[in-house]
Design a protein around this motif. Sequence first.
Motif, PDB file in Angstrom:
ATOM      1  N   THR A  39      28.572  25.190   4.271  1.00 46.89           N
ATOM      2  CA  THR A  39      28.854  24.478   5.518  1.00 46.89           C
ATOM      3  C   THR A  39      27.699  23.534   5.840  1.00 46.89           C
ATOM      4  O   THR A  39      27.909  22.374   6.193  1.00 46.89           O
ATOM      5  CB  THR A  39      29.053  25.473   6.670  1.00 46.89           C
ATOM      6  N   ALA A  40      26.478  24.030   5.709  1.00 52.07           N
ATOM      7  CA  ALA A  40      25.309  23.202   6.022  1.00 52.07           C
ATOM      8  C   ALA A  40      25.193  22.033   5.041  1.00 52.07           C
ATOM      9  O   ALA A  40      24.905  20.908   5.432  1.00 52.07           O
ATOM     10  CB  ALA A  40      24.040  24.050   6.010  1.00 52.07           C
ATOM     11  N   TRP A  41      25.458  22.294   3.769  1.00 55.19           N
ATOM     12  CA  TRP A  41      25.398  21.226   2.767  1.00 55.19           C
ATOM     13  C   TRP A  41      26.447  20.149   3.078  1.00 55.19           C
ATOM     14  O   TRP A  41      26.153  18.940   3.050  1.00 55.19           O
ATOM     15  CB  TRP A  41      25.605  21.785   1.351  1.00 55.19           C
ATOM     16  N   GLY A  42      27.663  20.550   3.360  1.00 54.32           N
ATOM     17  CA  GLY A  42      28.734  19.590   3.680  1.00 54.32           C
ATOM     18  C   GLY A  42      28.384  18.782   4.919  1.00 54.32           C
ATOM     19  O   GLY A  42      28.653  17.580   5.000  1.00 54.32           O
ATOM     20  N   GLU A  43      27.761  19.441   5.865  1.00 56.95           N
ATOM     21  CA  GLU A  43      27.372  18.782   7.107  1.00 56.95           C
ATOM     22  C   GLU A  43      26.226  17.787   6.849  1.00 56.95           C
ATOM     23  O   GLU A  43      26.215  16.683   7.387  1.00 56.95           O
ATOM     24  CB  GLU A  43      26.965  19.863   8.114  1.00 56.95           C
ATOM     25  N   LEU A  44      25.268  18.174   6.003  1.00 56.02           N
ATOM     26  CA  LEU A  44      24.189  17.245   5.645  1.00 56.02           C
ATOM     27  C   LEU A  44      24.757  16.044   4.900  1.00 56.02           C
ATOM     28  O   LEU A  44      24.365  14.903   5.142  1.00 56.02           O
ATOM     29  CB  LEU A  44      23.138  17.958   4.780  1.00 56.02           C
ATOM     30  N   ARG A  45      25.693  16.295   4.007  1.00 55.04           N
ATOM     31  CA  ARG A  45      26.332  15.214   3.249  1.00 55.04           C
ATOM     32  C   ARG A  45      27.044  14.246   4.205  1.00 55.04           C
ATOM     33  O   ARG A  45      26.859  13.039   4.125  1.00 55.04           O
ATOM     34  CB  ARG A  45      27.335  15.828   2.264  1.00 55.04           C
ATOM     35  N   ALA A  46      27.842  14.785   5.126  1.00 52.67           N
ATOM     36  CA  ALA A  46      28.591  13.919   6.055  1.00 52.67           C
ATOM     37  C   ALA A  46      27.633  13.190   6.994  1.00 52.67           C
ATOM     38  O   ALA A  46      27.856  12.033   7.351  1.00 52.67           O
ATOM     39  CB  ALA A  46      29.606  14.752   6.844  1.00 52.67           C
ATOM     40  N   SER A  47      26.545  13.854   7.382  1.00 54.10           N
ATOM     41  CA  SER A  47      25.602  13.240   8.319  1.00 54.10           C
ATOM     42  C   SER A  47      24.807  12.120   7.683  1.00 54.10           C
ATOM     43  O   SER A  47      24.353  11.206   8.368  1.00 54.10           O
ATOM     44  CB  SER A  47      24.617  14.280   8.835  1.00 54.10           C
ATOM     45  N   ALA A  48      24.611  12.206   6.370  1.00 50.73           N
ATOM     46  CA  ALA A  48      23.830  11.168   5.683  1.00 50.73           C
ATOM     47  C   ALA A  48      24.523   9.812   5.777  1.00 50.73           C
ATOM     48  O   ALA A  48      23.890   8.771   5.624  1.00 50.73           O
ATOM     49  CB  ALA A  48      23.589  11.549   4.228  1.00 50.73           C
ATOM     50  N   VAL A  49      25.840   9.822   6.054  1.00 49.42           N
ATOM     51  CA  VAL A  49      26.542   8.554   6.281  1.00 49.42           C
ATOM     52  C   VAL A  49      25.947   7.872   7.517  1.00 49.42           C
ATOM     53  O   VAL A  49      25.821   6.652   7.567  1.00 49.42           O
ATOM     54  CB  VAL A  49      28.062   8.792   6.452  1.00 49.42           C
ATOM     55  N   PHE A  50      25.528   8.675   8.507  1.00 51.18           N
ATOM     56  CA  PHE A  50      25.002   8.138   9.761  1.00 51.18           C
ATOM     57  C   PHE A  50      23.475   8.160   9.835  1.00 51.18           C
ATOM     58  O   PHE A  50      22.891   7.427  10.606  1.00 51.18           O
ATOM     59  CB  PHE A  50      25.518   8.954  10.954  1.00 51.18           C
ATOM     60  N   GLU A  51      22.841   9.075   9.088  1.00 54.82           N
ATOM     61  CA  GLU A  51      21.389   9.226   9.189  1.00 54.82           C
ATOM     62  C   GLU A  51      20.731   8.812   7.872  1.00 54.82           C
ATOM     63  O   GLU A  51      20.557   9.640   6.974  1.00 54.82           O
ATOM     64  CB  GLU A  51      21.016  10.687   9.536  1.00 54.82           C
ATOM     65  N   PRO A  52      20.355   7.550   7.761  1.00 52.47           N
ATOM     66  CA  PRO A  52      19.853   7.036   6.480  1.00 52.47           C
ATOM     67  C   PRO A  52      18.646   7.802   5.949  1.00 52.47           C
ATOM     68  O   PRO A  52      18.459   7.867   4.731  1.00 52.47           O
ATOM     69  CB  PRO A  52      19.477   5.586   6.792  1.00 52.47           C
ATOM     70  N   GLU A  53      17.848   8.445   6.821  1.00 59.66           N
ATOM     71  CA  GLU A  53      16.645   9.122   6.316  1.00 59.66           C
ATOM     72  C   GLU A  53      16.987  10.369   5.511  1.00 59.66           C
ATOM     73  O   GLU A  53      16.117  10.936   4.848  1.00 59.66           O
ATOM     74  CB  GLU A  53      15.654   9.440   7.456  1.00 59.66           C
ATOM     75  N   LEU A  54      18.244  10.817   5.557  1.00 55.85           N
ATOM     76  CA  LEU A  54      18.649  11.965   4.729  1.00 55.85           C
ATOM     77  C   LEU A  54      19.041  11.548   3.312  1.00 55.85           C
ATOM     78  O   LEU A  54      19.153  12.380   2.412  1.00 55.85           O
ATOM     79  CB  LEU A  54      19.866  12.660   5.357  1.00 55.85           C
ATOM     80  N   ARG A  55      19.305  10.252   3.130  1.00 54.00           N
ATOM     81  CA  ARG A  55      19.978   9.808   1.906  1.00 54.00           C
ATOM     82  C   ARG A  55      19.211  10.055   0.625  1.00 54.00           C
ATOM     83  O   ARG A  55      19.775  10.519  -0.366  1.00 54.00           O
ATOM     84  CB  ARG A  55      20.294   8.322   2.014  1.00 54.00           C
ATOM     85  N   ASP A  56      17.907   9.734   0.610  1.00 58.35           N
ATOM     86  CA  ASP A  56      17.149   9.879  -0.630  1.00 58.35           C
ATOM     87  C   ASP A  56      17.094  11.334  -1.074  1.00 58.35           C
ATOM     88  O   ASP A  56      17.314  11.650  -2.249  1.00 58.35           O
ATOM     89  CB  ASP A  56      15.723   9.339  -0.461  1.00 58.35           C
ATOM     90  N   ASP A  57      16.801  12.213  -0.120  1.00 61.15           N
ATOM     91  CA  ASP A  57      16.739  13.641  -0.446  1.00 61.15           C
ATOM     92  C   ASP A  57      18.065  14.129  -1.023  1.00 61.15           C
ATOM     93  O   ASP A  57      18.107  14.895  -1.990  1.00 61.15           O
ATOM     94  CB  ASP A  57      16.460  14.471   0.818  1.00 61.15           C
ATOM     95  N   LEU A  58      19.135  13.681  -0.392  1.00 56.70           N
ATOM     96  CA  LEU A  58      20.456  14.146  -0.789  1.00 56.70           C
ATOM     97  C   LEU A  58      20.826  13.601  -2.169  1.00 56.70           C
ATOM     98  O   LEU A  58      21.379  14.319  -3.010  1.00 56.70           O
ATOM     99  CB  LEU A  58      21.463  13.665   0.259  1.00 56.70           C
ATOM    100  N   ALA A  59      20.508  12.337  -2.403  1.00 55.59           N
ATOM    101  CA  ALA A  59      20.795  11.731  -3.710  1.00 55.59           C
ATOM    102  C   ALA A  59      19.999  12.452  -4.804  1.00 55.59           C
ATOM    103  O   ALA A  59      20.514  12.734  -5.890  1.00 55.59           O
ATOM    104  CB  ALA A  59      20.465  10.240  -3.699  1.00 55.59           C
ATOM    105  N   ARG A  60      18.746  12.790  -4.495  1.00 52.03           N
ATOM    106  CA  ARG A  60      17.909  13.496  -5.467  1.00 52.03           C
ATOM    107  C   ARG A  60      18.477  14.886  -5.762  1.00 52.03           C
ATOM    108  O   ARG A  60      18.594  15.280  -6.917  1.00 52.03           O
ATOM    109  CB  ARG A  60      16.485  13.630  -4.929  1.00 52.03           C
ATOM    110  N   ALA A  61      18.843  15.611  -4.722  1.00 50.43           N
ATOM    111  CA  ALA A  61      19.410  16.950  -4.917  1.00 50.43           C
ATOM    112  C   ALA A  61      20.713  16.871  -5.714  1.00 50.43           C
ATOM    113  O   ALA A  61      21.000  17.724  -6.566  1.00 50.43           O
ATOM    114  CB  ALA A  61      19.639  17.632  -3.568  1.00 50.43           C
ATOM    115  N   THR A  62      21.499  15.837  -5.450  1.00 50.22           N
ATOM    116  CA  THR A  62      22.759  15.664  -6.171  1.00 50.22           C
ATOM    117  C   THR A  62      22.492  15.403  -7.650  1.00 50.22           C
ATOM    118  O   THR A  62      23.134  15.995  -8.522  1.00 50.22           O
ATOM    119  CB  THR A  62      23.558  14.496  -5.557  1.00 50.22           C
ATOM    120  N   HIS A  63      21.524  14.537  -7.940  1.00 51.60           N
ATOM    121  CA  HIS A  63      21.184  14.246  -9.337  1.00 51.60           C
ATOM    122  C   HIS A  63      20.733  15.500 -10.075  1.00 51.60           C
ATOM    123  O   HIS A  63      21.130  15.741 -11.215  1.00 51.60           O
ATOM    124  CB  HIS A  63      20.074  13.193  -9.411  1.00 51.60           C
ATOM    125  N   THR A  64      19.888  16.288  -9.430  1.00 47.31           N
ATOM    126  CA  THR A  64      19.400  17.505 -10.073  1.00 47.31           C
ATOM    127  C   THR A  64      20.569  18.417 -10.440  1.00 47.31           C
ATOM    128  O   THR A  64      20.654  18.953 -11.550  1.00 47.31           O
ATOM    129  CB  THR A  64      18.435  18.254  -9.122  1.00 47.31           C
TER     130      THR A  64
END
Lengths: 197, 197
Positions: free
Chosen positions: B101-126
Amino acid sequence: MSDRRTEILRAATRVIARRGVRGLRVEELAAEAGVSTSLIYYHFNDRAGILHRTLEFISDRADRYTTGPAPQDGPTDPRRDLEQILLLELQDVTEVRENSTAWGELRASAVFEPELRDDLARATHTWVHEIAELLGRADPAGTAPAHAAAAERLTALLEGLSVRWLSGSLPLAHARRLLREAIDVETAHAGRGGRAD
Amino acid sequence: MSDRRTEILRAATRVIARRGVRGLRVEELAAEAGVSTSLIYYHFNDRAGILHRTLEFISDRADRYTTGPAPQDGPTDPRRDLEQILLLELQDVTEVRENSTAWGELRASAVFEPELRDDLARATHTWVHEIAELLGRADPAGTAPAHAAAAERLTALLEGLSVRWLSGSLPLAHARRLLREAIDVETAHAGRGGRAD
């Protein structure tokens, strides 16, 4: 549907795409749509009514922009229709970006807001059945359960790719390529009598 | 990592899973973790620091619960490992439900909160690389780009299925079945030299 009502729903989609479902307040929606809050209550009753109709509006709008031009004289090509209807959800144009952002946000919010769940499940079923029907026409020798399962996978994958694109984890062109390959993979599997159990 | 720090991150995951990223306020997190706000600022600096470390915590925790028991004597089975690592993300236990739930929420929030994007992209790549590596071991004759593309599809599908499950559009057992079939479909495709371009 009255122009005013449509304009309010269009504004609600913009507000959700910009600030999320939690950011949707009737006062802000009224300002965005350029109408009074009482007109919004007149048309939609309450916030739940607004969300309900906005989800419907988003689904209808996606139906519209994923339906290509009327078929010309000549045979229809269900495989091409299938690719088109899915890939047109991944386009960098304002309407699609706004619609997809709002849809993803409604989906994520339904985890927290149970009153969204039935509407969302219904809209998901309608979409899955539409894709299953196209898969059935592309592969008439296959079984209905196999087409339904492939349709569930392709639409869930599309949701997953869409939110990755919108959240900056996946370039759009690459998301489109992955989806096109998934259609190849699923239809090749179906064509070999892929099991449905 | 200190126990206090871990406890704060565990509490942050719970708060995000319960109220969303927008619902994460330092005061509420302090209450949830049973610590002072100054201790939170001491460890994480600011709200961005909390989000950054929480995303890391969620990824590490998923690594832990998707890694099965140590291999017994005998040959390893990469196909079985692959199925396990993906399917263990779809379990109805508190930790997984909260994490997803938290991961899905972080993913959806990154659409609105650009400062989450790099971390999320990195975690996704890993995550994608880890799955691609298993696909490579299961299908050593295939190409690295084909494995990477299949890994991107399987993980994006898993995200799509997970949020459908959590939002009440898909029963858990069915989500698991769809994912298992997707692994079959992708590995059968790779085994026949599925194109990567």
